[in-house]
Design a protein around this motif. Structure first.
Motif, PDB file in Angstrom:
ATOM      1  N   ALA A   1      27.529  -6.562  27.644  1.00  0.00           N
ATOM      2  CA  ALA A   1      28.473  -7.419  28.372  1.00  0.00           C
ATOM      3  C   ALA A   1      29.435  -7.998  27.355  1.00  0.00           C
ATOM      4  O   ALA A   1      29.024  -8.408  26.264  1.00  0.00           O
ATOM      5  CB  ALA A   1      27.737  -8.540  29.100  1.00  0.00           C
ATOM      6  N   GLY A   2      30.705  -8.029  27.704  1.00  0.00           N
ATOM      7  CA  GLY A   2      31.695  -8.588  26.798  1.00  0.00           C
ATOM      8  C   GLY A   2      32.841  -9.216  27.554  1.00  0.00           C
ATOM      9  O   GLY A   2      33.171  -8.787  28.665  1.00  0.00           O
ATOM     10  N   ALA A   3      33.418 -10.225  26.957  1.00  0.00           N
ATOM     11  CA  ALA A   3      34.573 -10.919  27.521  1.00  0.00           C
ATOM     12  C   ALA A   3      35.326 -11.573  26.375  1.00  0.00           C
ATOM     13  O   ALA A   3      34.748 -11.819  25.305  1.00  0.00           O
ATOM     14  CB  ALA A   3      34.122 -11.974  28.531  1.00  0.00           C
ATOM     15  N   PRO A   4      36.599 -11.862  26.565  1.00  0.00           N
ATOM     16  CA  PRO A   4      37.319 -12.588  25.517  1.00  0.00           C
ATOM     17  C   PRO A   4      36.640 -13.936  25.260  1.00  0.00           C
ATOM     18  O   PRO A   4      36.225 -14.632  26.188  1.00  0.00           O
ATOM     19  CB  PRO A   4      38.718 -12.775  26.108  1.00  0.00           C
ATOM     20  N   ALA A   5      36.513 -14.279  23.993  1.00  0.00           N
ATOM     21  CA  ALA A   5      35.903 -15.558  23.611  1.00  0.00           C
ATOM     22  C   ALA A   5      36.855 -16.701  23.932  1.00  0.00           C
ATOM     23  O   ALA A   5      38.075 -16.523  24.004  1.00  0.00           O
ATOM     24  CB  ALA A   5      35.587 -15.539  22.120  1.00  0.00           C
ATOM     25  N   ALA A   6      36.281 -17.867  24.116  1.00  0.00           N
ATOM     26  CA  ALA A   6      37.099 -19.066  24.351  1.00  0.00           C
ATOM     27  C   ALA A   6      38.074 -19.229  23.191  1.00  0.00           C
ATOM     28  O   ALA A   6      37.692 -19.100  22.027  1.00  0.00           O
ATOM     29  CB  ALA A   6      36.199 -20.288  24.475  1.00  0.00           C
TER      30      ALA A   6
END
Length: 160
Positions: free
Chosen positions: A19-24
């Protein structure tokens, strides 16, 4: 890149949920890049990898969607060189959702590598001429800058 100790791998199958998403606070070019590197040499500088760009999977721009999956071979064949020299050959579309667990399967045999996503019986990306990775090496969890990522259920099955 986090190299997994004791994972000598040449040919075989690598399975994981990622799972991956742009970091804050990441800049707007962040896509949540997350994947698996394989045949990583002892220095960690030469390897092949498949990775996902989760925010591209449901983008409204079709060209961006077409860049949802990627093959690379570092250091000689980063994504931008492969895209420039052979557009569309080392990337493909797959439906992805940022931050969602995504099962992947990588099959490697000789110079051919295939990426399967979401349990599909057909690969979403086929690389028939892998570029310059070592013949064998370690496996690593791979992310790019500006990414928050998670890995689970890593399973490696060497070829017999």
């Amino acid at each position: 890149m986090a190299i997994i100790p004791g994972t000598e791998f040449g040919d075989g199958v690598i399975e994981a949920e990622i799972a991956g998403a742009p970091a804050a606070g990441a800049d707007t070019s962040a896509r949540g890049f997350v994947g698996i590197a394989f045949r990583v040499d002892s220095s960690g500088s030469r390897y092949a990898a498949f990775y996902l760009r989760p925010t591209n999977g449901r983008a409204t721009d079709q060209l961006r969607r077409n860049h949802s999956t990627q093959y690379i071979s570092h250091p000689d064949y980063p994504w931008y060189r492969l895209r420039k020299e052979q557009p569309g050959v080392f990337e493909s579309y797959v439906d992805l959702e940022a931050g969602a667990w995504t099962p992947i399967r990588i099959e490697v045999r000789g110079g051919v590598a295939r990426l399967f996503v979401h349990g599909s019986p057909q690969p979403v990306l086929i690389v028939n001429d892998m570029k310059s990775p070592p013949a064998s090496g370690r496996i690593a969890l791979w992310i790019d800058a500006g990414t928050e990522a998670y890995f689970s259920r890593l399973r490696v099955t060497p070829a017999r």
